[in-house]
Design a protein around this motif. Structure first.
Motif, PDB file in Angstrom:
ATOM      1  N   SER A  18       0.838  -1.209   0.000  1.00  9.26           N
ATOM      2  CA  SER A  18       0.000   0.000   0.000  1.00  9.26           C
ATOM      3  C   SER A  18       0.867   1.251   0.000  1.00  9.26           C
ATOM      4  N   MET A  21       2.338   1.679  -3.496  1.00 13.17           N
ATOM      5  CA  MET A  21       1.354   2.180  -4.454  1.00 13.17           C
ATOM      6  C   MET A  21       1.051   3.654  -4.208  1.00 13.17           C
ATOM      7  N   ALA A  22       1.003   4.032  -2.899  1.00 16.41           N
ATOM      8  CA  ALA A  22       0.769   5.449  -2.605  1.00 16.41           C
ATOM      9  C   ALA A  22       1.915   6.313  -3.132  1.00 16.41           C
ATOM     10  N   GLY A  25       1.572   6.463  -6.829  1.00 10.96           N
ATOM     11  CA  GLY A  25       0.500   7.380  -7.214  1.00 10.96           C
ATOM     12  C   GLY A  25       0.935   8.825  -7.097  1.00 10.96           C
ATOM     13  N   ALA A 224      -6.561   6.638  -5.920  1.00 11.57           N
ATOM     14  CA  ALA A 224      -6.892   6.111  -4.582  1.00 11.57           C
ATOM     15  C   ALA A 224      -8.003   5.071  -4.669  1.00 11.57           C
ATOM     16  N   LEU A 227      -6.505   1.952  -5.938  1.00 12.83           N
ATOM     17  CA  LEU A 227      -5.681   1.333  -4.919  1.00 12.83           C
ATOM     18  C   LEU A 227      -6.533   0.510  -3.935  1.00 12.83           C
ATOM     19  N   TYR A 231      -6.176  -3.473  -3.203  1.00 12.61           N
ATOM     20  CA  TYR A 231      -5.922  -3.970  -1.846  1.00 12.61           C
ATOM     21  C   TYR A 231      -6.829  -5.152  -1.517  1.00 12.61           C
TER      22      TYR A 231
END
Length: 836
Positions: A18, A21-22, A25, A224, A227, A231
């Motif tokens: 996570s 990916m954040a 992004g 988001a 994402l 998840y």
């Protein structure tokens, strides 16, 4: 026993994924934002470049097309600001195109602008300072803040060239229309190449940047959401794809390392209970690998012990080799120092004084001495002030036989080259164990030979320097210009007259009369290309040796004429280069300008005297018969009634009149009236002659103009003689120009030092042919058609000016240009009245 941690590998993986990916992004959002911003900047740069290009094209059109056309249409002092000023036209047109000022703002501003409305503000002066600091900076394009507003600015410098100085240079030369409009205080006294302002285009970009920010935020929201979906998907598949397989790996570690894992070994083929999935799998794998690493550590320590023993043996051998290498480096350094001392020494004493200390230091000697084999050749010792022991008996035989002698406390080294004995080098040691090293015998011999070579080279250098000094003294003592050139015509060496000639020619080419000044250090010496002689075709360099190519150039001599009129007799001697490369050339020049001019004047004077005598005799012998012919022709006219006979008689009378005119020219040439000295007002003379010849010029549809400088000194010449001179020159000019297109300019002015004055008659005719120029002042020489000229006009002019101590010169500059130079009358001193 492996530790159990509350956080499972699945939890860690999902949390780490996570975070990644954040970060991705955020990275993509930044990339998109930067890309959109760069796209905005690119589009804005393109628009600004189009606007500046349009302004540049408009300025070029005004400067190259519109302004020259207006000069042709307007009077000489006319100036139309709305059509001839690049700044005015550009601002006007760009303002009309930019009706909506919110799209862009174009300004052409300057520091000290003639129109205060276009004075540069603080922001624009900052742009000018950036261009001034970096002359190579041609354009500024950037997003910046201006008065609290984020804008894109594109600017280029405005530099003046020679065509702009008519309006921005001296106010006296500026157009009257511009002075009447803006005055004579602002925008003047500029110079060529000066940075005076900028062309700037500003565009607001705050709104577009806001749109970029909105697009970036929208992307982050969508990312988001994606994402979150990703998840949930990982939660479903991670257990089946990762956790179960990691459990199998930990089971293998327990089976092979049960002691380190805190368990009893399992029987062969037995299946133990598997650990719960997700219960600290990474820690269990880590504990197994740590046990495996400890076993590897024990094996490595054993290997390191063996390696240390091997390193000690290698280190001992390395020390021995390093000691030998240091000795060799010391020997090499000694030879290098001897060469350095040779380069810095000018006498034998300096060479030996510096070398003995280095040699003694290398071998550990406490004293050293050198004694020359020849009597009176010199003796040098080290250290200074200390007298060494005397030389051994028969030391000259040691030198002659090149025999080295080593004792307990001394080394006697012969100094010699291959076939010449120089002397004896003595080194003294403390004795005992610190005596000379017998194993270094070859090194002692090499030192002696090297010192002998150094002494021989020093003697050769001193001899060469002496010869060079003698040659330089002879070279500089020659009073005429003399130079040595290389194969590329570069000056290798030149004496002072040649350097003075090169400096004088450089000053003339740089702008005329200026005081003599020494040449700037580092400036290469240049001679005129005429001194090198005509180009000689040489054989192909690829196939011909250099010495054979040099043989193609033979010694030559010629007379050259420089642009300022001076002449030189130049002799060139090619020299062969001892290195086998292309040869060099010696150039010797002798100025013969005065001799040439004196010979020309003597030839012209002899021609005038001879033709004058001939003219006087012819005029006397032919004038009387012509008078009789004219008289009887008049008598016959009274008695003839036949029209054909009258026409034939008219032909006889016309040719008799023509013959009398030629005789009158001959008499004027043979017995010119004595010219009386001045003073003569050239300005009044030019105005009077212009009025007289203006009618003839108008009848031939030729434009005649005249001008005279203000405050012109009086000429020390006969006014009537000068009137005859100008009449002949103007008549020739009228005959030379073409009707409807001919132009003649009559000008009077003062010389550079007010000691001379000049009269100039210029026309736009075909000019003087180069082959006719040396003969135009010869009597009876004319280029006119038969019957239109006697060829005595310019000869009479030459004679009159010679009697008045003047001279006449001719050149081609858009037509024939005749310049008459006369001495000026001295100006009256304080309290004296000027002569009428």
């Amino acid at each position: 026993m492996a530790k159990q941690h509350p956080k499972t590998i699945k939890h860690r993986f999902v949390v780490g994924l996570s975070v990644i990916m954040a970060v991705l992004g955020t990275f993509f959002a930044v990339v998109i934002s930067m890309n959109l911003r760069n796209q905005l900047v690119t589009d804005t740069e393109h628009k600004a470049s189009l606007i500046l290009s349009q302004a540049e094209a408009l300025q070029a059109y005004v400067k190259q097309v519109l302004r020259p056309s207006m000069y042709d249409l307007l009077p000489p002092d006319g100036f139309l600001l709305e059509a001839m000023s690049t700044s005015y036209v550009t601002r006007k047109v760009m303002s009309d195109l930019n009706v909506q000022g919110e799209q862009y703002r174009y300004r052409r501003v300057a520091h000290g602008a003639r129109n205060p409305d276009y004075e540069a503000d603080g922001f624009e002066r900052g742009l000018m300072e950036r261009f001034a600091r970096d002359p190579d900076l041609a354009r500024i394009e950037e997003i910046t803040d201006r008065n609290g507003e984020e804008v894109f600015v594109a600017a280029r410098p405005v530099r003046l060239d020679a065509t702009c100085l008519h309006c921005h240079g001296d106010p006296v030369e500026a157009p009257r229309a511009m002075l009447a409009r803006y005055g004579d205080t602002r925008g003047f006294w500029r110079h060529d190449g000066e940075l005076v302002g900028v062309d700037a285009v500003t565009m607001p970009v705050a709104g577009a940047l806001g749109q970029v920010k909105g697009a970036t935020i929208s992307f982050l929201a969508l990312f988001a959401l994606g994402l979150a979906v990703f998840y949930l998907t990982v939660q479903v598949f991670f257990d089946r794809l990762v956790v179960v397989n990691l459990g199998r790996v930990t089971e293998v570690m327990r089976r092979y390392f049960p002691k380190e894992a805190g368990e009893e070994p399992k029987p062969a083929g037995g299946d133990g209970p598997r650990p719960a999935a997700g219960d600290g799998e990474i820690e269990e794998i880590y504990d197994g690998i740590e046990a495996f690493a400890s076993r590897l550590k024990e094996a490595r320590e054993k290997i390191e012990d063996h390696a240390q023993n091997l390193e000690r043996k290698v280190a001992d051998r390395t020390l021995e080799l390093a000691r030998e290498a240091d000795e060799r480096r010391a020997d090499v350094a000694l030879f290098v120092e001897l060469l350095s001392i040779l380069n810095l020494s000018q006498t034998r004493a300096e060479l030996l004084g510096g070398a003995l200390g280095r040699i003694a230091g290398r071998f550990g000697a406490v004293a050293a001495a050198y004694e020359c084999e020849f009597s009176g050749g010199g003796f040098v010792s080290w250290p200074p002030g200390r007298t060494p022991p005397p030389s051994p008996p028969g030391w000259r035989r040691l030198v002659a036989e090149d025999s080295l002698r080593l004792t307990d406390d001394a080394a006697f080294i012969p100094v010699r080259t291959t076939d010449v004995s120089r002397g004896l080098l003595r080194l003294y040691f403390p004795g005992g164990d610190q005596g000379p090293d017998p194993e270094a015998a070859e090194l002692y011999r090499a030192i002696g030979q090297q010192l002998g070579i150094a002494l021989e080279n020093l003697d050769a250098i001193n001899s060469l320097l002496g010869q060079n000094t003698l040659l330089a003294s002879i070279f500089d003592g020659i009073s005429d210009p003399l130079a040595l050139l290389d194969s590329g015509y570069g000056v290798i060496m030149a004496n002072e007259p040649a350097r003075e000639l090169a400096r004088a020619l450089a000053r003339e080419l740089a702008g005329g009369d200026c005081p003599a000044a020494p040449a700037v250090a580092g400036t290469p010496l240049r001679l005129p290309p005429e001194f090198f002689g005509p180009a000689v075709p040489l054989p192909d360099k690829a196939d011909t040796p250099p010495l054979e190519r040099l043989s193609a150039v033979e010694p030559s001599a010629s007379t050259i004429t420089l642009p300022d009129g001076r002449t030189f007799a130049v002799t060139r001697y090619p020299l062969a280069s001892p290195s086998g490369q292309d040869g060099r050339m010696v150039v010797y020049a002798r100025e013969n300008t005065a001799e040439r001019r004196m010979r020309e004047k003597m030839r012209q004077t002899e021609k005038l005297v001879a033709v004058g005598k001939l003219a006087a005799g012819l005029a006397h012998e032919i004038n009387n018969p012509l008078g009789v012919i004219s008289c009887y022709a008049e008598l016959l006219r009274q008695s003839l009634t036949d029209p054909q006979a009258r026409e034939d008689l008219a032909v006889i009378e016309r040719h008799a009149v023509m013959a009398k005119k030629v005789l009158r020219d001959l008499l004027d040439f043979a017995r010119p009236r004595q010219a009386t000295p001045g003073p003569c007002d050239l300005a009044a003379l030019v105005a009077s002659i212009s009025r007289i010849f203006d009618i003839q010029a108008q009848s031939r549809r030729v434009r005649l103009s005249s001008r005279a400088s203000a405050g012109l000194p009086l000429a020390n010449a006969d006014a009537s003689a000068l009137e005859q001179v100008l009449s002949n020159l103007l008549l020739n000019a009228l005959d030379a120009v073409t009707p409807d297109a001919g132009e003649i300019v009559l000008e009077a002015g003062a010389g550079p030092d007010d000691r001379t004055v000049y009269l100039r008659v210029a026309d736009n005719g075909p000019g003087i042919a180069p082959e006719d120029a040396p003969r135009i002042f010869d009597p009876f020489f004319t280029t006119k058609e038969a019957g239109r000229g006697s060829g005595l006009g310019l000869a009479v002019v030459y004679g009159l000016l010679r009697d008045m101590n003047g001279r006449i010169e001719v050149e081609n500059s858009g037509g024939a240009v005749f310049t008459v130079t006369l001495p000026a009358c001295p100006r009256p001193g304080p309290g004296q009245e000027e002569a009428p």
